[in-house]
Design a protein around this motif. Structure first.
Motif, PDB file in Angstrom:
ATOM      1  N   TRP A 165      23.884  -1.030  14.859  1.00  0.00           N
ATOM      2  CA  TRP A 165      23.780  -1.917  13.699  1.00  0.00           C
ATOM      3  C   TRP A 165      24.835  -1.583  12.645  1.00  0.00           C
ATOM      4  CZ3 TRP A 165      23.053   1.142   9.453  1.00  0.00           C
ATOM      5  CH2 TRP A 165      22.430   2.373   9.650  1.00  0.00           C
ATOM      6  N   TRP A 225      25.466  -6.943  12.282  1.00  0.00           N
ATOM      7  CA  TRP A 225      25.351  -6.602  13.699  1.00  0.00           C
ATOM      8  C   TRP A 225      24.049  -5.833  13.864  1.00  0.00           C
ATOM      9  CZ3 TRP A 225      25.802  -7.304  18.533  1.00  0.00           C
ATOM     10  CH2 TRP A 225      25.602  -6.279  19.459  1.00  0.00           C
ATOM     11  N   ASP A 226      23.152  -6.355  14.659  1.00  0.00           N
ATOM     12  CA  ASP A 226      21.847  -5.729  14.864  1.00  0.00           C
ATOM     13  C   ASP A 226      21.470  -5.931  16.328  1.00  0.00           C
ATOM     14  OD1 ASP A 226      19.296  -4.716  14.705  1.00  0.00           O
ATOM     15  OD2 ASP A 226      18.686  -5.906  12.977  1.00  0.00           O
ATOM     16  N   LYS A 249      16.518  -3.789  12.843  1.00  0.00           N
ATOM     17  CA  LYS A 249      17.042  -3.129  11.641  1.00  0.00           C
ATOM     18  C   LYS A 249      16.978  -4.050  10.427  1.00  0.00           C
ATOM     19  CE  LYS A 249      19.398  -0.228   9.037  1.00  0.00           C
ATOM     20  NZ  LYS A 249      18.814   1.015   8.485  1.00  0.00           N
TER      21      LYS A 249
END
Length: 507
Positions: free
Chosen positions: A455, A472-473, A478
């Motif tokens: 992430w 970005w996960d 998250k």
């Protein structure tokens, strides 16, 4: 009229500054600033003191979070440090390079060598008055004329100003300063262009003292200044297009094309497969690979057939040293042999040059079809750059360092908090992948290698008048905004991908 314009700009900034980050809470990162403030007694205060630093940062900077806490810490350290260099002058705000007074500086202790870096880094601040004032001081602060030492050093200022426009969309400002930029380019042609068309520079005026290839009195065509002037010509063509002036647009596009042809013809060494300095008056190549050979890609100048030069970057025999990217080929007999005056550019690692090379590398990865370098290579060099910005275990940015040990070679008051490079722009446009452009599409191409982090988030980015969030996960657990890579504008989803890949969408 000026008061009305200022009020308009101020209220646009004020409206943006109260916009809320979408997933990151500013208070999460306050501990970094609290720690930075304990590292010193603050011997010099300019426009914004340490006690005001966190308040200023909350109002001005994009927020970044990632699992690598060293990378994260240096991100906030560099904003904290940049703030130290904002100075209030009789002309308005300006950015210094050194905090202490330098004898060779212009008015207000300003030095032009890293102005391009200042613009690229500061274009992400929410309050753009700082940069507006700085640029108008440089170009009109001498009774309506440029400061006397604007051209004391080579520069890519016009390119940087246009690339700043790609972030904030302020056509009024670039149109306003267009005549000044035209006049500046024409003066460079008078002062530093050989009849054959290439530009020359003393290495010291390239901000690169005592290189292997040149000298303080040698008038050599160099990949650096010719790359800069190519980028400046392309930018002038782009600004002319905004003004509707087809004649200026075509003229500077033609100038750029001519420079590209000459650089590829005259500065490319077929034996080394590298862009190199051309020694005068012998008119022969210097036969030494130096980091300035990567600068042409900073401006997307070379044709793809020249991309094999980048094979040298990751080679430990040439530029890839333990502490960073060296400014000269490690295998050359002249490597780190004749540095002087506390300014070795014959091999030591300089953040100034590292920032240029990483910007160029991101362009190569984004704008060329090639298999010479990878995202993994970019990440490795960016992380090495981040980890180099420490001294005695604490965040520190200085002038230059030993390529093996990482020891700062000018760890004195002169070089402390040296404002001579970018870092956060590399995180934003390279690692997180926000690629500024003129149209209403948003392009994001993270250079984070797949499988490196689960992430990260870049939030509160003021871009084209909107607050941009990049997430970005991998698992979606998250940030709870869905799995994968997603881009948001003012809290609304623009585009999503399950993988770390290039995505574009309409703002």
């Amino acid at each position: 009229m000026q008061i009305k314009l200022f009020n308009t700009v101020f209220f646009l900034w004020l409206a943006a500054s109260v916009s809320q980050a979408q997933v990151l809470q500013p208070a999460t990162f306050k501990h970094y600033v609290d720690y930075f403030n304990t590292m010193e007694q603050e011997p010099m205060v300019q426009a914004i003191s340490n006690t005001e630093a966190w308040s200023w940062m909350q109002q001005n900077i994009p927020l970044f979070e990632c699992p690598d806490k060293k990378m994260e810490e240096i991100y906030y350290f560099r904003w904290w440090t940049l703030r130290k260099h904002i100075k209030k002058t009789p002309q308005g705000f300006a950015f210094t390079e050194f905090l202490i007074q330098r004898s060779y500086a212009d008015k207000y202790n300003l030095i032009s060598s890293a102005l391009g870096h200042h613009i690229y880094e500061s274009r992400w601040l929410h309050n753009q008055q700082y940069l507006d004032d700085d640029l108008l001081t440089w170009y009109r602060g001498n009774g309506g004329k440029p400061l006397k030492k604007l051209r004391f050093y080579s520069s890519w200022n016009t390119d940087a100003i246009y690339n700043r426009y790609l972030v904030n969309g302020d056509t009024a400002f670039v149109k306003k300063i267009f005549p000044d930029l035209l006049a500046d380019y024409q003066e460079w042609e008078v002062e530093k262009r050989y009849p054959g068309g290439l530009f020359w520079q003393y290495d010291v005026r390239d901000a690169m003292e005592e290189t292997i290839s040149g000298g303080r009195k040698e008038k050599n065509p160099r990949p650096s200044i010719n790359g800069y002037m190519y980028g400046n010509a392309k930018a002038l063509s782009g600004i002319a297009r905004l003004t509707g002036d087809n004649a200026w647009q075509q003229l500077y596009e033609a100038k750029a094309d001519t420079l590209k042809r000459l650089v590829q013809q005259e500065l490319w060494n077929d034996k080394d497969h590298f862009f190199e300095v051309r020694k005068q008056p012998a008119d022969t190549l210097a036969n030494v690979m130096e980091e300035i050979g990567f600068i042409p890609w900073y401006f997307n100048m070379p044709d793809a057939s020249y991309n094999n030069a980048w094979s040298r970057l990751m080679d430990k025999k040439h530029f890839n040293a333990p502490a960073g990217i060296t400014t000269a080929d490690r295998s050359h007999p002249g490597f780190r042999t004749h540095g002087c005056c506390k300014c070795e550019w014959d091999g030591a690692v300089w953040p100034f040059a590292t920032a240029q090379t990483l910007t160029a590398m991101a362009n190569l990865l984004n704008n060329y079809r090639q298999h010479v370098v990878t995202k993994k290579d970019y990440y490795m060099q960016l992380r090495k750059y981040a980890l180099s910005q420490y001294a005695q275990g604490r965040p520190y940015i200085g002038e230059y360092m030993d390529e093996n040990t990482g020891k700062w070679l000018t760890a004195d008051e002169r070089g402390r908090y040296y404002n001579h490079s970018t870092f956060n722009d590399l995180v934003i446009t390279g690692l997180a992948g926000l690629r500024p452009r003129a149209d209403d599409r948003i392009e994001v191409n993270p250079l984070l290698p797949a499988g490196t982090w689960d992430w990260f988030a870049l939030d509160n980015v003021l871009y084209h008048g909107k607050i941009i969030t990049i997430i970005w996960d991998r698992t979606g657990k998250k940030y709870r905004k869905g799995k994968g890579l997603s881009v948001w504008a003012d809290g609304k989803l623009v585009k999503r991908s399950k993988r770390l890949t290039k995505i574009t969408g309409l703002l």
